[in-house]
Enzyme design. Structure first.
Site, mmCIF file in Angstrom:
data_model
loop_
_atom_site.group_PDB
_atom_site.id
_atom_site.type_symbol
_atom_site.label_atom_id
_atom_site.label_comp_id
_atom_site.label_asym_id
_atom_site.label_seq_id
_atom_site.Cartn_x
_atom_site.Cartn_y
_atom_site.Cartn_z
ATOM 1 N N HIS A 1 4.520 -2.583 3.984
ATOM 2 C CA HIS A 1 4.160 -1.303 4.604
ATOM 3 C C HIS A 1 2.639 -1.204 4.496
ATOM 4 O O HIS A 1 2.063 -1.436 3.424
ATOM 5 C CB HIS A 1 4.842 -0.149 3.847
ATOM 6 C CG HIS A 1 4.250 1.181 4.177
ATOM 7 N ND1 HIS A 1 4.185 1.644 5.469
ATOM 8 C CD2 HIS A 1 3.662 2.145 3.405
ATOM 9 C CE1 HIS A 1 3.597 2.840 5.473
ATOM 10 N NE2 HIS A 1 3.272 3.151 4.226
ATOM 11 N N GLU B 1 8.445 11.062 10.347
ATOM 12 C CA GLU B 1 8.094 12.191 9.477
ATOM 13 C C GLU B 1 7.144 13.115 10.240
ATOM 14 O O GLU B 1 6.439 13.918 9.643
ATOM 15 C CB GLU B 1 7.511 11.706 8.154
ATOM 16 C CG GLU B 1 6.323 10.787 8.276
ATOM 17 C CD GLU B 1 5.772 10.371 6.931
ATOM 18 O OE1 GLU B 1 5.361 11.249 6.182
ATOM 19 O OE2 GLU B 1 5.747 9.156 6.650
ATOM 20 N N CYS C 1 7.633 7.143 5.055
ATOM 21 C CA CYS C 1 7.487 5.905 5.843
ATOM 22 C C CYS C 1 8.709 5.000 5.763
ATOM 23 O O CYS C 1 8.738 3.944 6.399
ATOM 24 C CB CYS C 1 6.259 5.136 5.384
ATOM 25 S SG CYS C 1 4.752 6.066 5.578
HETATM 26 P P1 HMG Z 1 -11.055 7.353 -1.747
HETATM 27 O O1 HMG Z 1 -10.956 8.061 -3.018
HETATM 28 O O2 HMG Z 1 -11.966 7.917 -0.722
HETATM 29 O O3 HMG Z 1 -11.518 5.880 -1.893
HETATM 30 O O4 HMG Z 1 -9.571 7.276 -1.153
HETATM 31 P P2 HMG Z 1 -11.876 5.030 -3.224
HETATM 32 O O5 HMG Z 1 -13.034 5.643 -3.898
HETATM 33 O O6 HMG Z 1 -10.624 4.759 -4.022
HETATM 34 O O7 HMG Z 1 -12.358 3.694 -2.511
HETATM 35 C C1 HMG Z 1 -11.478 2.942 -1.753
HETATM 36 C C2 HMG Z 1 -11.855 1.479 -1.942
HETATM 37 O O8 HMG Z 1 -13.137 1.268 -1.317
HETATM 38 C C3 HMG Z 1 -12.006 1.062 -3.393
HETATM 39 O O9 HMG Z 1 -11.520 -0.263 -3.484
HETATM 40 C C4 HMG Z 1 -13.522 1.046 -3.597
HETATM 41 O O10 HMG Z 1 -13.965 0.163 -4.625
HETATM 42 C C5 HMG Z 1 -13.964 0.554 -2.238
HETATM 43 P P3 HMG Z 1 -10.290 -0.590 -4.489
HETATM 44 O O11 HMG Z 1 -10.786 -0.290 -5.844
HETATM 45 O O12 HMG Z 1 -9.177 0.384 -4.122
HETATM 46 O O13 HMG Z 1 -9.978 -2.005 -4.233
HETATM 47 N N1 HMG Z 1 -15.365 0.864 -1.898
HETATM 48 C C6 HMG Z 1 -16.193 0.024 -1.272
HETATM 49 N N2 HMG Z 1 -16.004 -1.242 -0.816
HETATM 50 C C7 HMG Z 1 -17.055 -1.834 -0.178
HETATM 51 N N3 HMG Z 1 -18.274 -1.240 -0.027
HETATM 52 C C8 HMG Z 1 -18.494 0.006 -0.486
HETATM 53 C C9 HMG Z 1 -17.424 0.697 -1.133
HETATM 54 N N4 HMG Z 1 -17.300 1.915 -1.689
HETATM 55 C C10 HMG Z 1 -16.024 2.011 -2.162
HETATM 56 N N5 HMG Z 1 -19.676 0.577 -0.309
HETATM 57 C C11 HMG Z 1 -7.408 6.566 -0.466
HETATM 58 C C12 HMG Z 1 -8.864 6.149 -0.706
HETATM 59 C C13 HMG Z 1 -6.641 5.401 0.102
HETATM 60 C C14 HMG Z 1 -6.815 6.991 -1.813
HETATM 61 C C15 HMG Z 1 -7.404 7.767 0.536
HETATM 62 O O14 HMG Z 1 -7.840 7.325 1.793
HETATM 63 C C16 HMG Z 1 -6.043 8.429 0.684
HETATM 64 O O15 HMG Z 1 -5.696 9.341 -0.064
HETATM 65 N N6 HMG Z 1 -5.217 7.982 1.696
HETATM 66 C C17 HMG Z 1 -3.891 8.551 1.938
HETATM 67 C C18 HMG Z 1 -2.846 8.104 0.937
HETATM 68 C C19 HMG Z 1 -2.436 6.649 1.127
HETATM 69 O O16 HMG Z 1 -2.602 6.049 2.164
HETATM 70 N N7 HMG Z 1 -1.814 6.071 0.085
HETATM 71 C C20 HMG Z 1 -1.282 4.728 0.157
HETATM 72 C C21 HMG Z 1 -0.060 4.519 -0.739
HETATM 73 S S1 HMG Z 1 1.229 5.714 -0.368
HETATM 74 C C22 HMG Z 1 1.952 5.103 1.104
HETATM 75 O O17 HMG Z 1 1.728 3.993 1.469
HETATM 76 C C23 HMG Z 1 2.823 6.038 1.870
HETATM 77 C C24 HMG Z 1 2.178 6.668 3.094
HETATM 78 O O18 HMG Z 1 2.109 5.743 4.153
HETATM 79 C C25 HMG Z 1 2.940 7.921 3.487
HETATM 80 C C26 HMG Z 1 4.425 7.832 3.701
HETATM 81 O O19 HMG Z 1 5.179 7.155 3.036
HETATM 82 O O20 HMG Z 1 4.882 8.591 4.580
HETATM 83 C C27 HMG Z 1 0.757 7.119 2.812
#
Ligand code: HMG
Length: 384
Positions: free
Chosen positions: A233, A79, A111
């Site tokens: 994945h 992609e 992906c």
């Molecule tokens: P965010 O909003 O910055 O993070 O985005 P958050 O607030 O959701 O926190 C993440 C985790 O850290 C949470 O844990 C928090 O509790 C924890 P969870 O509730 O999820 O288990 N946390 C802490 N832990 C320890 N100590 C601390 C602390 N503070 C918070 N102090 C997000 C995170 C992944 C959403 C962001 O990085 C993002 O948008 N990433 C891109 C999208 C993505 O990867 N999505 C995955 C599913 S889609 C997919 O897999 C397809 C893809 O590969 C693309 C394709 O297909 O081509 C992406």
């Protein structure tokens, strides 16, 4: 006929950033990135590296002249394509010194692209048992500096040769799949960085896994007891954990412990590289093959591509697979990378070659590289 992955090769850019340093630069608690997201390092490609050069570098690790003679199908899942018209596969044909009598093309579905490629390769070998297929997953995951997705970036490629009597992984032709039009993640043609509804994308991913697992069990009268490992994945390593956790309490405790232990073995490389998009599931496979796999193990693989298409399929690790995997070379490649500062990563990130650019071979430290852009056509060279 037994069909599957006969060889697997991996390439990761030589530079990386430390995730704790990224957290400090973004004024975030490092535990959020290392525990909450589950990453340690992130691969950073050079400006003269792209989906084409990453793919060439991965395939170069495994291709022999005997393979070249037998390959009849060549598919690139990506992609991060560099052209809206010409396929990444066509760019690669001379870089990889492939003969002309090969059917080559590119597949795009986020992906999921490389999994689609593997399934097409399966069908091709079924109809052409004496041939081989080359499938490469190659991508650069980019969300932008100081975005929530930044910690989940990465880059690299995984190349696989598919043949009959495979020495690494045999597909058992049991597979369930699904498609839904979902706005969880997208990258319009004008943009080099992706847009994501982060939390929503996590929900869709988990929903696809649970839906497909339910379908797989019903269709094949299967249970978790049939598998010792589930590979996911891995956009970031916590994501697979979230999907795996849906099994807790629904499968026997000792099975859940076994699956969790094996999942940890499958994410070691991803923790050190980041998201490879199309290659992430296969980097997980490689990590598992190097760090934990046993001969004859039955494994389940979950492929997910935003937008969204998912597939859950099963396979069997082959006797003697270790003799085909160059474990030391893969570990050396990961260990011998160079850490760069967050400042340098930001500078590299912003380099954008324009038409007329020419890249001096002396400045390049990769075998395959973008050598220039003429009349908006990207040109590549091999550094001998
Ligand atoms: P965010 O909003 O910055 O993070 O985005 P958050 O607030 O959701 O926190 C993440 C985790 O850290 C949470 O844990 C928090 O509790 C924890 P969870 O509730 O999820 O288990 N946390 C802490 N832990 C320890 N100590 C601390 C602390 N503070 C918070 N102090 C997000 C995170 C992944 C959403 C962001 O990085 C993002 O948008 N990433 C891109 C999208 C993505 O990867 N999505 C995955 C599913 S889609 C997919 O897999 C397809 C893809 O590969 C693309 C394709 O297909 O081509 C992406």
């Amino acid at each position: 006929m037994d069909i599957g992955i006969d060889k697997i090769g991996f390439y990761v850019p030589k530079d990386y950033i430390d995730i704790v340093e990224l957290a400090e630069a973004r004024d975030v608690d490092p535990n959020k990135y290392t525990i909450g997201i589950g990453q340690d390092k992130q691969a950073v490609p050079q400006p003269y590296e792209d989906a084409v050069t990453l793919a060439a570098s991965a395939a170069d690790k495994i291709l022999t002249d005997e393979d070249r003679e037998k390959i009849g199908l060549f598919i690139v899942g990506t992609e991060s394509s560099v052209d809206e018209s010409k396929s990444t596969a066509a760019f690669l044909s001379n870089l990889l010194e492939l003969p002309e009598d090969i059917r080559s093309y590119e597949i795009k579905q986020a992906c999921y692209g490389a999994t689609a490629g593997l399934q097409s390769a399966y069908d091709f070998i079924n109809g052409n048992p004496d041939k081989k297929a080359l499938v490469i997953a190659t991508d650069i995951a980019r969300y932008g500096i100081n975005t929530p997705g930044e910690v989940t970036q990465g880059a690299g490629a995984v190349a696989m040769i598919i043949s009959q009597n495979p020495r690494v992984l045999k597909f058992d032709h049991k597979s369930v799949y699904m498609t839904r039009n979902v706005g969880d993640f997208w990258r319009p043609t004008f943009s080099k960085t992706a847009f994501a509804r982060g939390k929503f994308s996590n929900e869709v991913y988990v929903d696809f896994f649970t839906t497909l697992w339910r379908k797989y069990r019903a269709q094949y009268d299967a249970t978790a007891e049939d598998f010792s490992t589930m590979l996911f994945h891995i956009p970031y390593t916590k994501m697979g954990t979230k999907a795996l956790r849906t099994l807790e309490g629904n499968v026997p405790d000792d099975k859940y412990e076994e699956l969790t232990k094996h999942y940890q073995e499958s994410i070691k490389f991803s923790r050190a590289v980041g998201n490879l998009y199309t290659g992430s599931l296969y980097l997980g496979l490689l990590s598992y093959l190097v760090n934990g796999a046993q001969e004859n193990e039955k494994i389940l693989m979950f492929s997910y591509g935003s937008g969204a298409v998912g597939e859950l399929f099963s396979a069997e690790i082959q006797p003697g697979f270790e003799s085909v995997i160059d474990k030391a070379a893969i570990e050396d490649e990961l260990a011998n990378r160079q850490k760069i500062s967050i400042e340098d990563y930001e500078k590299i990130y912003q380099v954008e070659y324009e038409d007329g650019a020419s890249i001096d071979a002396e400045e390049v430290d990769t075998k395959f590289y973008l050598s220039g852009i003429r009349e908006n056509e990207r040109l590549y060279k091999v550094k001998r």
